[in-house]
Write a protein that holds these residues in place. Structure first.
Motif, PDB file in Angstrom:
ATOM      1  N   VAL A   1      30.700  36.814  30.052  1.00 37.64           N
ATOM      2  CA  VAL A   1      31.046  38.222  29.907  1.00 37.64           C
ATOM      3  C   VAL A   1      31.202  38.584  28.433  1.00 37.64           C
ATOM      4  O   VAL A   1      30.664  39.584  27.951  1.00 37.64           O
ATOM      5  N   SER A   2      31.945  37.769  27.687  1.00 38.21           N
ATOM      6  CA  SER A   2      32.167  38.085  26.273  1.00 38.21           C
ATOM      7  C   SER A   2      30.875  37.977  25.480  1.00 38.21           C
ATOM      8  O   SER A   2      30.632  38.771  24.562  1.00 38.21           O
TER       9      SER A   2
ATOM     10  N   ARG B   1      27.869  38.610  26.602  1.00 41.35           N
ATOM     11  CA  ARG B   1      27.069  39.791  26.895  1.00 41.35           C
ATOM     12  C   ARG B   1      27.594  41.013  26.170  1.00 41.35           C
ATOM     13  O   ARG B   1      26.825  41.878  25.766  1.00 41.35           O
ATOM     14  N   ARG B   2      28.891  41.086  26.000  1.00 45.64           N
ATOM     15  CA  ARG B   2      29.449  42.209  25.243  1.00 45.64           C
ATOM     16  C   ARG B   2      29.047  42.109  23.771  1.00 45.64           C
ATOM     17  O   ARG B   2      28.727  43.119  23.142  1.00 45.64           O
TER      18      ARG B   2
ATOM     19  N   LEU C   1      22.036  38.311  31.440  1.00 40.18           N
ATOM     20  CA  LEU C   1      22.476  39.298  32.424  1.00 40.18           C
ATOM     21  C   LEU C   1      21.486  39.413  33.570  1.00 40.18           C
ATOM     22  O   LEU C   1      21.869  39.442  34.746  1.00 40.18           O
TER      23      LEU C   1
ATOM     24  N   MET D   1      26.230  46.792  28.533  1.00 44.12           N
ATOM     25  CA  MET D   1      26.617  45.397  28.324  1.00 44.12           C
ATOM     26  C   MET D   1      27.952  45.299  27.592  1.00 44.12           C
ATOM     27  O   MET D   1      28.795  44.451  27.898  1.00 44.12           O
TER      28      MET D   1
ATOM     29  N   ARG E   1      30.413  47.337  27.685  1.00 44.36           N
ATOM     30  CA  ARG E   1      31.489  47.679  28.611  1.00 44.36           C
ATOM     31  C   ARG E   1      31.672  46.637  29.706  1.00 44.36           C
ATOM     32  O   ARG E   1      32.626  46.701  30.482  1.00 44.36           O
ATOM     33  N   GLY E   2      30.741  45.694  29.784  1.00 41.53           N
ATOM     34  CA  GLY E   2      30.823  44.665  30.807  1.00 41.53           C
ATOM     35  C   GLY E   2      30.462  45.160  32.182  1.00 41.53           C
ATOM     36  O   GLY E   2      30.731  44.495  33.181  1.00 41.53           O
TER      37      GLY E   2
ATOM     38  N   GLU F   1      27.945  42.923  34.627  1.00 41.84           N
ATOM     39  CA  GLU F   1      28.286  41.647  35.244  1.00 41.84           C
ATOM     40  C   GLU F   1      28.609  41.788  36.725  1.00 41.84           C
ATOM     41  O   GLU F   1      28.248  40.977  37.557  1.00 41.84           O
ATOM     42  N   THR F   2      29.304  42.896  37.067  1.00 40.78           N
ATOM     43  CA  THR F   2      29.679  43.087  38.462  1.00 40.78           C
ATOM     44  C   THR F   2      28.469  43.273  39.333  1.00 40.78           C
ATOM     45  O   THR F   2      28.336  42.702  40.414  1.00 40.78           O
TER      46      THR F   2
END
Length: 225
Positions: A4-5, A7-8, A76, A213, A215-216, A219-220
């Motif tokens: 996640v981090s 991708r951010r 992603l 990306m 904002r994350g 991923e969901t």
């Protein structure tokens, strides 16, 4: 570092890459048109030496940031499509595009560093055309990148729904833009309007996906695909 981090970070890198790319291309001002004279092209290369060198440097920086974004985008897309080929195709196409853009910037810097001031107008024209064609032919791998990313996301939901049709439209525009290598004047030629029309949506798409990306949000969707 978690996925996640990373991708951010990749999302932020995509935004930075596009800002740098725009700045790099805008620094020297509008390039000569394809049907401009040898003297006009030589004058441009000599008069804009400093800004062309700076622009090439900034474009190179932008391509470095673009590769970070590209790696994060692949991660992603693969999160929802681990065995699919499209994320890998998108990544490979993006790498080729970065190489061609960097090569175009390097040729530009090579022209203006010394050769442009030597007075050989034919050599200047040949090298200028080479640099422009490197940038123009980048439309092929960029089209593959956008189309592959959009089609992958349409199957997995890794990106918001708007990213699919807009990505395909941008891919088509990039593909059409390569016609510029044949055009010696007019709408599709160097300095013509179509280059701008194809460039702006591509930059906007990368920035928009970069925001997603960052904002994350992706991923969901990828994890539930």
């Amino acid at each position: 570092m978690t996925g996640v981090s990373y991708r951010r970070i990749g999302g932020a890198a995509g935004i930075v890459a596009m800002v740098l790319l725009v700045v790099g291309f805008l620094l020297p001002g509008a390039p000569p048109k394809a049907d401009d004279s040898l003297q006009e092209i030589t004058s441009y290369l000599v008069d804009k030496r400093s800004s062309l060198l700076a622009g090439s440097f900034v474009i190179g920086l932008g391509m470095g940031a673009f590769l970070v974004w590209l790696s994060a985008l692949r991660g992603l897309l693969e999160a929802g499509d681990r065995d699919g080929i499209l994320p890998r195709v998108a990544f490979a196409a993006g790498v080729v595009a970065a190489v061609l853009n960097t090569a175009g910037a390097a040729v530009t810097a090579g022209i203006v560093f010394e050769a442009a001031g030597l007075g050989d107008a034919i050599l200047n024209r040949a090298l200028f055309d080479t640099s422009i064609d490197l940038f123009t032919i980048t439309g092929f791998p960029i089209a593959v990148l956008f189309a592959s990313a959009a089609l992958s996301a349409s199957a997995t939901g890794a990106l918001p729904r708007w990213a699919v049709p807009t990505g395909l439209v941008v891919a088509l525009l990039q593909l059409v833009s390569v016609v510029g290598i044949f055009a010696s004047s007019g709408f599709f030629a160097t300095g013509g309007a179509f280059g701008f029309i194809a460039f702006v949506p591509a930059v906007a798409w990368v920035i928009a996906v970069g925001v997603v990306m960052l904002r994350g949000a992706g991923e969901t969707r990828a994890s539930t695909a």
